[in-house]
Design an enzyme around this catalytic site. Structure first.
Site, PDB file in Angstrom:
ATOM      1  N   LYS A 211      -8.892  -3.421   0.342  1.00  0.00           N
ATOM      2  CA  LYS A 211      -8.010  -4.579   0.575  1.00  0.00           C
ATOM      3  C   LYS A 211      -8.570  -5.466   1.694  1.00  0.00           C
ATOM      4  CE  LYS A 211      -4.453  -1.943   1.595  1.00  0.00           C
ATOM      5  NZ  LYS A 211      -5.044  -0.600   1.477  1.00  0.00           N
TER       6      LYS A 211
ATOM      7  N   ARG B  75       4.842  -2.640   1.304  1.00  0.00           N
ATOM      8  CA  ARG B  75       4.475  -1.255   1.016  1.00  0.00           C
ATOM      9  C   ARG B  75       5.661  -0.449   0.525  1.00  0.00           C
ATOM     10  NH1 ARG B  75      -0.259  -1.022   4.637  1.00  0.00           N
ATOM     11  NH2 ARG B  75      -1.150   1.039   4.439  1.00  0.00           N
TER      12      ARG B  75
ATOM     13  N   ARG C 241     -15.917   4.355   7.423  1.00  0.00           N
ATOM     14  CA  ARG C 241     -15.662   2.947   7.761  1.00  0.00           C
ATOM     15  C   ARG C 241     -15.828   2.677   9.251  1.00  0.00           C
ATOM     16  NH1 ARG C 241     -10.115   0.711   6.073  1.00  0.00           N
ATOM     17  NH2 ARG C 241      -9.444   2.685   6.949  1.00  0.00           N
TER      18      ARG C 241
ATOM     19  N   ARG D 189     -11.367   3.464  13.502  1.00  0.00           N
ATOM     20  CA  ARG D 189      -9.925   3.584  13.638  1.00  0.00           C
ATOM     21  C   ARG D 189      -9.493   5.015  13.930  1.00  0.00           C
ATOM     22  NH1 ARG D 189      -7.515   0.325   8.572  1.00  0.00           N
ATOM     23  NH2 ARG D 189      -6.074   2.079   8.600  1.00  0.00           N
TER      24      ARG D 189
ATOM     25  N   ARG E 218      -1.625   9.325   4.400  1.00  0.00           N
ATOM     26  CA  ARG E 218      -1.497   7.915   4.017  1.00  0.00           C
ATOM     27  C   ARG E 218      -1.496   7.766   2.496  1.00  0.00           C
ATOM     28  NH1 ARG E 218      -6.342   6.032   7.590  1.00  0.00           N
ATOM     29  NH2 ARG E 218      -6.321   4.184   6.279  1.00  0.00           N
TER      30      ARG E 218
HETATM   31  P1  AP5 Z   1     -11.322  -1.355   3.405  1.00  0.00           P
HETATM   32  O1  AP5 Z   1     -11.525  -2.717   2.837  1.00  0.00           O
HETATM   33  O2  AP5 Z   1     -11.308  -1.240   4.895  1.00  0.00           O
HETATM   34  O3  AP5 Z   1     -10.039  -0.663   2.755  1.00  0.00           O
HETATM   35  P2  AP5 Z   1      -8.476  -0.988   2.876  1.00  0.00           P
HETATM   36  O4  AP5 Z   1      -7.920  -1.029   1.508  1.00  0.00           O
HETATM   37  O5  AP5 Z   1      -8.272  -2.177   3.766  1.00  0.00           O
HETATM   38  O6  AP5 Z   1      -8.015   0.366   3.542  1.00  0.00           O
HETATM   39  P3  AP5 Z   1      -7.090   0.664   4.806  1.00  0.00           P
HETATM   40  O7  AP5 Z   1      -7.422   2.046   5.263  1.00  0.00           O
HETATM   41  O8  AP5 Z   1      -7.180  -0.443   5.823  1.00  0.00           O
HETATM   42  O9  AP5 Z   1      -5.697   0.651   4.135  1.00  0.00           O
HETATM   43  P4  AP5 Z   1      -4.428   1.254   4.674  1.00  0.00           P
HETATM   44  O10 AP5 Z   1      -3.479   0.668   3.729  1.00  0.00           O
HETATM   45  O11 AP5 Z   1      -4.407   2.730   4.780  1.00  0.00           O
HETATM   46  O12 AP5 Z   1      -4.398   0.777   6.215  1.00  0.00           O
HETATM   47  P5  AP5 Z   1      -3.614  -0.394   6.957  1.00  0.00           P
HETATM   48  O13 AP5 Z   1      -4.470  -0.885   8.054  1.00  0.00           O
HETATM   49  O14 AP5 Z   1      -3.078  -1.358   5.976  1.00  0.00           O
HETATM   50  O15 AP5 Z   1     -12.473  -0.408   2.797  1.00  0.00           O
HETATM   51  C1  AP5 Z   1     -12.626   0.924   3.237  1.00  0.00           C
HETATM   52  C2  AP5 Z   1     -14.121   1.265   3.413  1.00  0.00           C
HETATM   53  O16 AP5 Z   1     -14.728   1.304   2.128  1.00  0.00           O
HETATM   54  C3  AP5 Z   1     -14.911   0.206   4.229  1.00  0.00           C
HETATM   55  O17 AP5 Z   1     -15.838   0.869   5.046  1.00  0.00           O
HETATM   56  C4  AP5 Z   1     -15.609  -0.647   3.169  1.00  0.00           C
HETATM   57  O18 AP5 Z   1     -16.865  -1.132   3.641  1.00  0.00           O
HETATM   58  C5  AP5 Z   1     -15.777   0.325   2.001  1.00  0.00           C
HETATM   59  N1  AP5 Z   1     -15.598  -0.324   0.710  1.00  0.00           N
HETATM   60  C6  AP5 Z   1     -14.674  -1.280   0.380  1.00  0.00           C
HETATM   61  N2  AP5 Z   1     -14.785  -1.625  -0.926  1.00  0.00           N
HETATM   62  C7  AP5 Z   1     -15.794  -0.856  -1.438  1.00  0.00           C
HETATM   63  C8  AP5 Z   1     -16.387  -0.745  -2.741  1.00  0.00           C
HETATM   64  N3  AP5 Z   1     -15.958  -1.498  -3.764  1.00  0.00           N
HETATM   65  N4  AP5 Z   1     -17.396   0.152  -2.893  1.00  0.00           N
HETATM   66  C9  AP5 Z   1     -17.833   0.906  -1.848  1.00  0.00           C
HETATM   67  N5  AP5 Z   1     -17.323   0.845  -0.596  1.00  0.00           N
HETATM   68  C10 AP5 Z   1     -16.294  -0.025  -0.386  1.00  0.00           C
HETATM   69  O19 AP5 Z   1      -2.388   0.408   7.564  1.00  0.00           O
HETATM   70  C11 AP5 Z   1      -2.581   1.369   8.586  1.00  0.00           C
HETATM   71  C12 AP5 Z   1      -1.233   1.975   8.986  1.00  0.00           C
HETATM   72  O20 AP5 Z   1      -0.377   0.939   9.518  1.00  0.00           O
HETATM   73  C13 AP5 Z   1      -0.424   2.599   7.833  1.00  0.00           C
HETATM   74  O21 AP5 Z   1      -0.810   3.934   7.587  1.00  0.00           O
HETATM   75  C14 AP5 Z   1       1.005   2.470   8.387  1.00  0.00           C
HETATM   76  O22 AP5 Z   1       1.287   3.476   9.333  1.00  0.00           O
HETATM   77  C15 AP5 Z   1       0.992   1.145   9.112  1.00  0.00           C
HETATM   78  N6  AP5 Z   1       1.371  -0.006   8.225  1.00  0.00           N
HETATM   79  C16 AP5 Z   1       0.593  -1.085   7.876  1.00  0.00           C
HETATM   80  N7  AP5 Z   1       1.268  -1.921   7.073  1.00  0.00           N
HETATM   81  C17 AP5 Z   1       2.505  -1.380   6.904  1.00  0.00           C
HETATM   82  C18 AP5 Z   1       3.657  -1.769   6.162  1.00  0.00           C
HETATM   83  N8  AP5 Z   1       3.661  -2.898   5.407  1.00  0.00           N
HETATM   84  N9  AP5 Z   1       4.745  -0.949   6.199  1.00  0.00           N
HETATM   85  C19 AP5 Z   1       4.773   0.176   6.940  1.00  0.00           C
HETATM   86  N10 AP5 Z   1       3.708   0.614   7.674  1.00  0.00           N
HETATM   87  C20 AP5 Z   1       2.581  -0.157   7.653  1.00  0.00           C
HETATM   88 MG    MG Z   2      -7.425  -2.432   5.661  1.00  0.00          MG
END
Ligand code: AP5
Ligand code: MG
Length: 218
Positions: free
Chosen positions: A13, A88, A127, A161, A172
């Site tokens: 994402k 979410r 990552r 992170r 997660r």
């Molecule tokens: P990356 O693009 O970083 O993946 P992502 O989908 O952004 O994954 P996240 O871990 O950020 O998602 P998340 O939903 O768990 O975390 P968030 O920060 O939203 O890609 C990952 C890796 O793979 C990178 O190294 C990239 O280079 C590689 N990659 C990407 N695409 C690729 C491909 N096609 N092929 C190969 N490699 C690839 O949330 C964190 C925490 O915040 C949550 O756990 C929760 O506690 C809280 N939170 C956030 N939003 C909310 C909400 N709306 N409600 C409640 N709690 C929330």
């Molecule tokens: Mg992310």
């Protein structure tokens, strides 16, 4: 154009939102990034979110809905935004519908980024991001063109992170399947859901998203 990137942790994402922001001028709104900034700054929201995030659970709906409501009211969102990590839960999706309707705004697309669970732990564990501009990289899948130097801003400082360990990623993932996956039928019934193969290479995923959005690709 306003869109949601929907997918499990590590689906790509953030990677794709940054690309769409650079290529098409849409603003990336990542609740994860905003919450991490709040934790780092030690704000009230940060204090409430810190432990939940470290355990891989979901921060309460009222906190994240409040953050997004403030953010989409800002001027830079008028030309279009990409929601990355929000909504979410169905309650968050309903709150989003209400806040968009109140502002006369519309949700144009929801992109379901499909990735098998098995690959996600490897994606997340490898990552890292630029400490200055937040550009995303991966130990194996996406290294900077010059080792140790950010492609985007030239910084040599990188960070990882706190929640990117195998155990927290599993929590997660569980939260995703239990609380976020029900958004797929929610948006399908509204006729805005598109699907891309998140297992494909990063460039190919971008191409598929641009095709769903109707952007011409080279
Ligand atoms: P990356 O693009 O970083 O993946 P992502 O989908 O952004 O994954 P996240 O871990 O950020 O998602 P998340 O939903 O768990 O975390 P968030 O920060 O939203 O890609 C990952 C890796 O793979 C990178 O190294 C990239 O280079 C590689 N990659 C990407 N695409 C690729 C491909 N096609 N092929 C190969 N490699 C690839 O949330 C964190 C925490 O915040 C949550 O756990 C929760 O506690 C809280 N939170 C956030 N939003 C909310 C909400 N709306 N409600 C409640 N709690 C929330
Ligand atoms: Mg992310």
């Amino acid at each position: 154009m306003n869109l949601i990137l929907l997918g499990p942790p590590g689906a790509g994402k953030g990677t794709q939102a940054q690309r769409l922001e650079r290529a098409h001028g849409l603003v990336q709104l990542s609740t994860g990034d905003m919450l991490r900034a709040a934790v780092a700054a030690g704000t009230e929201v940060g204090k409430r979110a810190k432990e939940v995030m470290a355990a891989g659970g979901l921060v309460s709906d009222d906190i994240v809905v409040g953050i997004i409501a403030d953010r989409i009211a800002q001027d830079d969102c008028k030309n279009g935004f990409i929601l990355d990590g929000f909504p979410r839960t169905v309650a968050q999706a309903e709150a989003l519908d209400t806040m968009l309707a109140e502002r006369g705004m519309k949700l144009h697309h929801v992109i379901d980024m499909q990735v098998d669970d098995e690959i996600l732990v490897e994606r997340v564990s490898g990552r890292y991001t630029c400490a200055k501009c937040n550009a995303g990289y991966h130990d194996k899948f996406h290294q900077p063109k010059v080792a140790g130097v950010c492609d985007i801003c030239g910084s040599t400082e990188f960070k990882r992170r706190a929640d990117d360990n195998a155990e927290t990623v599993r929590s997660r993932l569980e939260a995703f399947h239990a609380q976020t996956a029900p958004l797929l039928p929610y948006y399908e019934s509204k006729g805005v859901l598109g699907t891309v193969d998140g297992m494909a290479a990063i460039d190919e995923v971008t191409r598929q998203i641009e095709a769903v959005l109707g952007f011409a690709t080279a």
